[in-house]
Design a protein around this motif. Structure first.
Motif, PDB file in Angstrom:
ATOM      1  N   TYR A  91      -6.570   2.364  -1.371  1.00  0.00           N
ATOM      2  CA  TYR A  91      -6.480   1.547  -2.582  1.00  0.00           C
ATOM      3  C   TYR A  91      -5.065   1.669  -3.158  1.00  0.00           C
ATOM      4  O   TYR A  91      -4.340   2.643  -2.898  1.00  0.00           O
ATOM      5  N   VAL A 140     -10.432  -6.988   2.008  1.00  0.00           N
ATOM      6  CA  VAL A 140      -9.504  -6.690   0.913  1.00  0.00           C
ATOM      7  C   VAL A 140     -10.089  -7.250  -0.377  1.00  0.00           C
ATOM      8  O   VAL A 140     -10.362  -8.456  -0.496  1.00  0.00           O
ATOM      9  N   ARG A 155      -8.690  -1.796   0.127  1.00  0.00           N
ATOM     10  CA  ARG A 155      -8.668  -2.267   1.508  1.00  0.00           C
ATOM     11  C   ARG A 155      -9.615  -1.398   2.335  1.00  0.00           C
ATOM     12  O   ARG A 155      -9.408  -0.189   2.455  1.00  0.00           O
ATOM     13  N   GLU A 196       0.836  -1.194   0.000  1.00  0.00           N
ATOM     14  CA  GLU A 196       0.000   0.000   0.000  1.00  0.00           C
ATOM     15  C   GLU A 196       0.873   1.247   0.000  1.00  0.00           C
ATOM     16  O   GLU A 196       1.846   1.335   0.745  1.00  0.00           O
ATOM     17  N   ALA A 225      -9.609  -6.278   8.232  1.00  0.00           N
ATOM     18  CA  ALA A 225     -10.007  -5.439   7.095  1.00  0.00           C
ATOM     19  C   ALA A 225     -10.535  -6.330   5.983  1.00  0.00           C
ATOM     20  O   ALA A 225     -10.184  -7.508   5.881  1.00  0.00           O
ATOM     21  N   ASP A 281      -9.839   3.826   4.751  1.00  0.00           N
ATOM     22  CA  ASP A 281      -9.804   2.948   3.584  1.00  0.00           C
ATOM     23  C   ASP A 281      -8.718   3.417   2.607  1.00  0.00           C
ATOM     24  O   ASP A 281      -8.459   4.616   2.457  1.00  0.00           O
ATOM     25  N   HIS A 321      -9.455  -7.796  -4.439  1.00  0.00           N
ATOM     26  CA  HIS A 321      -8.379  -7.889  -5.431  1.00  0.00           C
ATOM     27  C   HIS A 321      -8.996  -7.986  -6.833  1.00  0.00           C
ATOM     28  O   HIS A 321      -9.941  -8.759  -7.059  1.00  0.00           O
ATOM     29  N   GLU A 323      -8.485  -9.799   6.017  1.00  0.00           N
ATOM     30  CA  GLU A 323      -7.099  -9.839   6.462  1.00  0.00           C
ATOM     31  C   GLU A 323      -6.881  -8.810   7.566  1.00  0.00           C
ATOM     32  O   GLU A 323      -7.107  -7.621   7.365  1.00  0.00           O
ATOM     33  N   THR A 379      -6.065  -3.144  -5.776  1.00  0.00           N
ATOM     34  CA  THR A 379      -6.372  -3.632  -4.428  1.00  0.00           C
ATOM     35  C   THR A 379      -7.124  -2.541  -3.663  1.00  0.00           C
ATOM     36  O   THR A 379      -6.665  -1.404  -3.595  1.00  0.00           O
TER      37      THR A 379
END
Length: 253
Positions: free
Chosen positions: A234, A198, A165, A120, A196, A232, A200, A193, A163
């Motif tokens: 991305y 996640v 999150r 990230e 959180a 949050d 994909h 995960e 991604t």
């Protein structure tokens, strides 16, 4: 029994009659020295003392005789010569060969396979090269929403991974992930995960995205009363047609 005066007279007469042959003494000393030198060369260890002892004896004897003839007493008697010094010749020791110096061994590092996935971003980086990105939230009701990532590329992409999150909040439940990527196949998944959700999205191997705008959706529900998306994030990683690695990311402001 001779008196002291008579003894001195006798010694003076003997000393006057004695004339040492200095040339003969030096010749004998030289011969002795040469013999000792030859013996030293024949053997590893010799003792060189004969010549020095002979010369010292002659010189020392003469000194004592002169002291006696001069009528000396015990307090001023000359100091006898020091004993001969023994000199040992040791065989030469060959220098040891210097140890060879070897180069330190190096262990080759394990090669790392290239990947479009990345961590990230530490800070918002919404543009890199031909790639632009942005994040937003679409509310679909009192307890439903979509976190949306939109990318725009001015160059074809041969690899892409998106991604999203979502930080764990009260009542957060995933629904599904979807995308608008015409002309290409994208695989999607949702996992939980470390507290959180996640999402994909990965461009299928062998597919290419043409220059254009593409959208990705993370769908979910949450507890009544609203949800704060401030935590949050991305991230988007991609590879351009020219082989450049691109990474952008940010939040949902």
């Amino acid at each position: 029994m001779l008196t002291d005066d008579e003894l001195r007279a006798v010694l003076r007469a003997e000393a006057a009659a004695h004339r040492p042959d200095r040339a003969a003494i030096l010749e004998r000393a030289t011969r002795t020295t040469m013999r000792n030198e030859a013996a030293r060369r024949r053997g590893p260890r010799v003792r060189i003392a004969g010549a020095a002892a002979a010369v010292a004896a002659v010189i020392g004897g003469g000194g004592v005789a002169q002291w006696a003839l001069a009528g000396g007493t015990g307090s001023d008697r000359p100091t006898p010569p020091p004993p001969p010094v023994t000199v040992s010749a040791s065989p030469a020791v060959a220098p040891s060969a210097s140890p060879s110096r070897s180069s330190p061994s190096r262990r080759p590092g394990k090669p790392t396979a290239p990947s479009v996935a990345s961590a990230e971003p530490a800070a918002d980086t919404t543009a890199m090269g031909p790639l632009r990105s942005g994040g937003s939230v679409e509310v679909g009701g009192k307890t439903r929403a979509n976190s949306v990532v939109t990318i725009r590329t001015g160059e074809a992409l041969t690899a892409l991974e998106v991604t999203i999150r979502l930080a764990g909040t009260a009542g957060l439940v995933p629904r599904s992930g979807s995308q608008q990527v015409p002309g290409a196949s994208v695989d999607s998944s949702v996992t939980e995960e470390a507290g959180a959700l996640v999402y994909h999205f990965t461009l299928s191997s062998g597919d290419t995205l043409d220059p254009g705008t593409y959208t990705f959706y993370a769908r979910y529900t949450y507890a009544p009363g609203g949800r704060d998306p401030g935590a949050d994030r991305y991230a988007v990683t991609a590879t351009s047609g020219s082989g450049a690695a691109l990474t952008v990311g940010g939040g949902f402001g």
